[in-house]
Design an enzyme around this catalytic site. Structure first.
Site, PDB file in Angstrom:
ATOM      1  N   PRO A   1       0.829  -1.098  -0.054  1.00  0.00           N
ATOM      2  CA  PRO A   1      -0.185   0.012   0.025  1.00  0.00           C
ATOM      3  C   PRO A   1       1.023   1.244   0.031  1.00  0.00           C
ATOM      4  O   PRO A   1       2.030   1.278   0.575  1.00  0.00           O
ATOM      5  CB  PRO A   1      -0.636  -0.079   1.309  1.00  0.00           C
ATOM      6  CG  PRO A   1      -0.196  -1.072   2.058  1.00  0.00           C
ATOM      7  CD  PRO A   1       0.730  -2.233   1.042  1.00  0.00           C
ATOM      8  N   ASN A   2       0.127   2.230  -0.699  1.00  0.00           N
ATOM      9  CA  ASN A   2       0.737   3.546  -0.857  1.00  0.00           C
ATOM     10  C   ASN A   2       2.160   3.558  -1.707  1.00  0.00           C
ATOM     11  O   ASN A   2       2.604   4.856  -1.996  1.00  0.00           O
ATOM     12  CB  ASN A   2       1.113   4.220   0.576  1.00  0.00           C
ATOM     13  CG  ASN A   2      -0.037   4.141   1.350  1.00  0.00           C
ATOM     14  OD1 ASN A   2      -0.933   4.835   0.983  1.00  0.00           O
ATOM     15  ND2 ASN A   2      -0.103   3.600   2.603  1.00  0.00           N
TER      16      ASN A   2
ATOM     17  N   ARG B   1       5.018  11.091  -2.357  1.00  0.00           N
ATOM     18  CA  ARG B   1       4.843  10.703  -0.857  1.00  0.00           C
ATOM     19  C   ARG B   1       6.146  10.904  -0.062  1.00  0.00           C
ATOM     20  O   ARG B   1       6.976  10.075  -0.494  1.00  0.00           O
ATOM     21  CB  ARG B   1       4.049   9.385  -0.830  1.00  0.00           C
ATOM     22  CG  ARG B   1       4.203   8.630   0.478  1.00  0.00           C
ATOM     23  CD  ARG B   1       4.062   7.185   0.319  1.00  0.00           C
ATOM     24  NE  ARG B   1       3.908   6.545   1.574  1.00  0.00           N
ATOM     25  CZ  ARG B   1       4.351   5.304   1.905  1.00  0.00           C
ATOM     26  NH1 ARG B   1       4.997   4.567   1.018  1.00  0.00           N
ATOM     27  NH2 ARG B   1       3.947   4.646   3.311  1.00  0.00           N
TER      28      ARG B   1
ATOM     29  N   TYR C   1      11.468   8.630   1.164  1.00  0.00           N
ATOM     30  CA  TYR C   1      11.366   7.577  -0.046  1.00  0.00           C
ATOM     31  C   TYR C   1      11.936   8.047  -1.433  1.00  0.00           C
ATOM     32  O   TYR C   1      12.224   7.335  -2.341  1.00  0.00           O
ATOM     33  CB  TYR C   1       9.840   7.125  -0.044  1.00  0.00           C
ATOM     34  CG  TYR C   1       9.343   6.772   1.115  1.00  0.00           C
ATOM     35  CD1 TYR C   1       9.765   5.484   1.566  1.00  0.00           C
ATOM     36  CD2 TYR C   1       8.177   7.134   1.695  1.00  0.00           C
ATOM     37  CE1 TYR C   1       9.118   4.734   2.602  1.00  0.00           C
ATOM     38  CE2 TYR C   1       7.605   6.594   3.006  1.00  0.00           C
ATOM     39  CZ  TYR C   1       7.970   5.596   3.308  1.00  0.00           C
ATOM     40  OH  TYR C   1       7.564   4.818   4.496  1.00  0.00           O
TER      41      TYR C   1
ATOM     42  N   ASN D   1       8.062  -5.839  -1.235  1.00  0.00           N
ATOM     43  CA  ASN D   1       8.167  -4.694  -0.232  1.00  0.00           C
ATOM     44  C   ASN D   1       6.558  -4.467   0.079  1.00  0.00           C
ATOM     45  O   ASN D   1       5.661  -3.968  -0.496  1.00  0.00           O
ATOM     46  CB  ASN D   1       8.313  -3.372  -0.831  1.00  0.00           C
ATOM     47  CG  ASN D   1       8.408  -2.310  -0.080  1.00  0.00           C
ATOM     48  OD1 ASN D   1       7.912  -2.286   1.179  1.00  0.00           O
ATOM     49  ND2 ASN D   1       8.919  -1.041  -0.461  1.00  0.00           N
TER      50      ASN D   1
ATOM     51  N   ALA E   1       3.397  -0.880   4.719  1.00  0.00           N
ATOM     52  CA  ALA E   1       2.841  -1.064   5.833  1.00  0.00           C
ATOM     53  C   ALA E   1       2.458  -2.600   6.470  1.00  0.00           C
ATOM     54  O   ALA E   1       2.477  -2.871   7.822  1.00  0.00           O
ATOM     55  CB  ALA E   1       1.572  -0.258   6.111  1.00  0.00           C
TER      56      ALA E   1
ATOM     57  N   HIS F   1       4.272  -4.985   8.801  1.00  0.00           N
ATOM     58  CA  HIS F   1       4.272  -5.018  10.477  1.00  0.00           C
ATOM     59  C   HIS F   1       3.049  -5.106  10.798  1.00  0.00           C
ATOM     60  O   HIS F   1       2.818  -5.279  12.092  1.00  0.00           O
ATOM     61  CB  HIS F   1       4.647  -3.454  10.790  1.00  0.00           C
ATOM     62  CG  HIS F   1       5.551  -2.699  10.051  1.00  0.00           C
ATOM     63  ND1 HIS F   1       6.837  -3.054   9.839  1.00  0.00           N
ATOM     64  CD2 HIS F   1       5.517  -1.784   9.108  1.00  0.00           C
ATOM     65  CE1 HIS F   1       7.793  -2.121   9.144  1.00  0.00           C
ATOM     66  NE2 HIS F   1       6.831  -1.318   8.716  1.00  0.00           N
TER      67      HIS F   1
ATOM     68  N   ASP G   1       1.541 -15.902   6.003  1.00  0.00           N
ATOM     69  CA  ASP G   1       1.235 -17.272   5.782  1.00  0.00           C
ATOM     70  C   ASP G   1       1.227 -17.674   4.340  1.00  0.00           C
ATOM     71  O   ASP G   1       1.513 -18.812   3.966  1.00  0.00           O
ATOM     72  CB  ASP G   1      -0.384 -17.328   6.151  1.00  0.00           C
ATOM     73  CG  ASP G   1      -0.567 -17.498   7.894  1.00  0.00           C
ATOM     74  OD1 ASP G   1       0.594 -17.769   8.235  1.00  0.00           O
ATOM     75  OD2 ASP G   1      -1.535 -17.550   8.321  1.00  0.00           O
TER      76      ASP G   1
ATOM     77  N   GLU H   1      12.746  -9.605   0.927  1.00  0.00           N
ATOM     78  CA  GLU H   1      12.049  -8.293   1.437  1.00  0.00           C
ATOM     79  C   GLU H   1      12.809  -7.100   1.403  1.00  0.00           C
ATOM     80  O   GLU H   1      14.073  -7.203   1.516  1.00  0.00           O
ATOM     81  CB  GLU H   1      11.702  -8.719   2.960  1.00  0.00           C
ATOM     82  CG  GLU H   1      10.861  -7.488   3.584  1.00  0.00           C
ATOM     83  CD  GLU H   1      10.915  -7.787   5.123  1.00  0.00           C
ATOM     84  OE1 GLU H   1      11.054  -8.954   5.768  1.00  0.00           O
ATOM     85  OE2 GLU H   1      10.535  -6.901   5.921  1.00  0.00           O
TER      86      GLU H   1
ATOM     87  N   HIS I   1      12.858  -2.780   1.759  1.00  0.00           N
ATOM     88  CA  HIS I   1      12.059  -1.565   2.387  1.00  0.00           C
ATOM     89  C   HIS I   1      13.186  -0.369   1.568  1.00  0.00           C
ATOM     90  O   HIS I   1      14.214  -0.419   1.763  1.00  0.00           O
ATOM     91  CB  HIS I   1      12.079  -1.382   3.699  1.00  0.00           C
ATOM     92  CG  HIS I   1      11.146  -2.654   4.456  1.00  0.00           C
ATOM     93  ND1 HIS I   1      10.040  -2.469   4.136  1.00  0.00           N
ATOM     94  CD2 HIS I   1      11.559  -3.768   4.660  1.00  0.00           C
ATOM     95  CE1 HIS I   1       9.573  -3.672   4.711  1.00  0.00           C
ATOM     96  NE2 HIS I   1      10.589  -4.375   5.194  1.00  0.00           N
TER      97      HIS I   1
ATOM     98  N   SER J   1      13.162   2.795   2.823  1.00  0.00           N
ATOM     99  CA  SER J   1      13.896   3.366   4.007  1.00  0.00           C
ATOM    100  C   SER J   1      14.392   2.089   4.863  1.00  0.00           C
ATOM    101  O   SER J   1      14.262   1.347   4.799  1.00  0.00           O
ATOM    102  CB  SER J   1      12.789   4.026   4.867  1.00  0.00           C
ATOM    103  OG  SER J   1      11.621   3.237   5.014  1.00  0.00           O
TER     104      SER J   1
ATOM    105  N   ARG K   1      13.539   4.335  12.290  1.00  0.00           N
ATOM    106  CA  ARG K   1      12.356   4.788  12.060  1.00  0.00           C
ATOM    107  C   ARG K   1      11.475   4.539  13.479  1.00  0.00           C
ATOM    108  O   ARG K   1      12.217   4.050  14.448  1.00  0.00           O
ATOM    109  CB  ARG K   1      11.796   4.678  10.712  1.00  0.00           C
ATOM    110  CG  ARG K   1      12.339   5.175   9.760  1.00  0.00           C
ATOM    111  CD  ARG K   1      11.592   5.124   8.454  1.00  0.00           C
ATOM    112  NE  ARG K   1      10.326   5.635   8.347  1.00  0.00           N
ATOM    113  CZ  ARG K   1       9.578   5.616   7.507  1.00  0.00           C
ATOM    114  NH1 ARG K   1       9.600   4.574   6.494  1.00  0.00           N
ATOM    115  NH2 ARG K   1       8.377   6.210   7.367  1.00  0.00           N
TER     116      ARG K   1
ATOM    117  N   ARG L   1       7.724  -0.057  13.289  1.00  0.00           N
ATOM    118  CA  ARG L   1       8.363  -0.540  12.041  1.00  0.00           C
ATOM    119  C   ARG L   1       9.521  -1.453  12.251  1.00  0.00           C
ATOM    120  O   ARG L   1      10.180  -1.938  11.235  1.00  0.00           O
ATOM    121  CB  ARG L   1       8.809   0.713  11.115  1.00  0.00           C
ATOM    122  CG  ARG L   1       7.857   1.773  10.698  1.00  0.00           C
ATOM    123  CD  ARG L   1       8.442   2.794   9.648  1.00  0.00           C
ATOM    124  NE  ARG L   1       7.214   3.978   9.722  1.00  0.00           N
ATOM    125  CZ  ARG L   1       6.269   3.960   9.035  1.00  0.00           C
ATOM    126  NH1 ARG L   1       6.073   3.004   8.093  1.00  0.00           N
ATOM    127  NH2 ARG L   1       5.794   5.154   9.405  1.00  0.00           N
TER     128      ARG L   1
HETATM  129  C1  DQA Z   1       8.322   0.635   3.621  1.00  0.00           C
HETATM  130  C2  DQA Z   1       8.575   1.046   5.102  1.00  0.00           C
HETATM  131  C3  DQA Z   1       7.212   0.885   5.747  1.00  0.00           C
HETATM  132  O1  DQA Z   1       7.443   0.836   7.241  1.00  0.00           O
HETATM  133  C4  DQA Z   1       6.201   1.822   5.325  1.00  0.00           C
HETATM  134  O2  DQA Z   1       4.840   1.568   5.845  1.00  0.00           O
HETATM  135  C5  DQA Z   1       6.188   1.684   3.689  1.00  0.00           C
HETATM  136  C6  DQA Z   1       7.322   1.738   2.911  1.00  0.00           C
HETATM  137  C7  DQA Z   1       9.803   1.004   2.853  1.00  0.00           C
HETATM  138  O3  DQA Z   1       9.762   0.836   1.516  1.00  0.00           O
HETATM  139  O4  DQA Z   1      10.610   1.791   3.396  1.00  0.00           O
HETATM  140  O5  DQA Z   1       4.941   2.024   3.310  1.00  0.00           O
HETATM  141  O6  DQA Z   1       8.129  -0.598   3.401  1.00  0.00           O
END
Ligand code: DQA
Length: 149
Positions: free
Chosen positions: A11-12, A19, A24, A75, A78, A81, A88, A99, A101, A103, A108, A112
């Site tokens: 998401p996002n 954003r 980011y 990735n 959110a 977490h 699963d 995985e 991320h 950031s 942070r 997170r």
């Molecule tokens: C993220 C880190 C997550 O904590 C956050 O909710 C994101 C992006 C990252 O790519 O740094 O949306 O996964």
């Protein structure tokens, strides 16, 4: 037919570049996809690059990867977490999982610092900006090649 690697975004991440660019960066998700497609060609793999704001959609794509995917770069944003359901689904996938991320989540907020997905991931890349996707793709390509040997 070259090996297929799923690159899944939570998401996002559709808002990447707009954003919180101080966290980011300025690259968009389309820029990241373009760079991954170019690198995948060098590495001799194919990518399916996907983003959803919906947990169930991400789970369905992981199920799809059980059918035709050799590895997953994810990735989960959110959902990292919060989502036992994504954990699963990944546990039902046999290939390598990396995985990513953008950031450094460990620098942070404390919420997170915990990742459900890390319980399954074969590797975790955090804090390398969008370059982290390319690092993850290189690692997946070598794990997939090793598995095929
Ligand atoms: C993220 C880190 C997550 O904590 C956050 O909710 C994101 C992006 C990252 O790519 O740094 O949306 O996964």
């Amino acid at each position: 037919m070259p090996t297929l690697v799923y690159i899944l975004n939570g998401p996002n991440l559709n808002l990447l570049g707009k954003r919180q660019p101080h966290i980011y960066g300025h690259e968009t998700l389309a820029d990241v996809e373009r760079d991954c497609v170019a690198l995948a060609a060098e590495l001799g793999v194919r990518t399916r690059f996907l983003q959803s704001n919906t947990e169930g959609q991400i789970i369905d794509w992981i199920h799809q990867a059980r059918e035709d995917g050799a590895g997953i770069v994810i990735n989960p944003a959110a959902f990292t977490h919060t989502s036992v359901a994504i954990l699963d689904a990944l546990n039902a996938f046999d290939g390598p999982v990396i995985e990513v991320h953008i950031s450094n989540v460990h620098k942070r907020e404390s919420f997170r610092h915990h990742s459900y997905v890390s319980l399954r991931a074969d590797g975790v890349i955090a804090g390398c900006g969008t370059e982290g996707y390319r690092l993850a793709l290189r690692r997946i390509a070598s794990l997939v090649a090793e598995a095929g040997e």
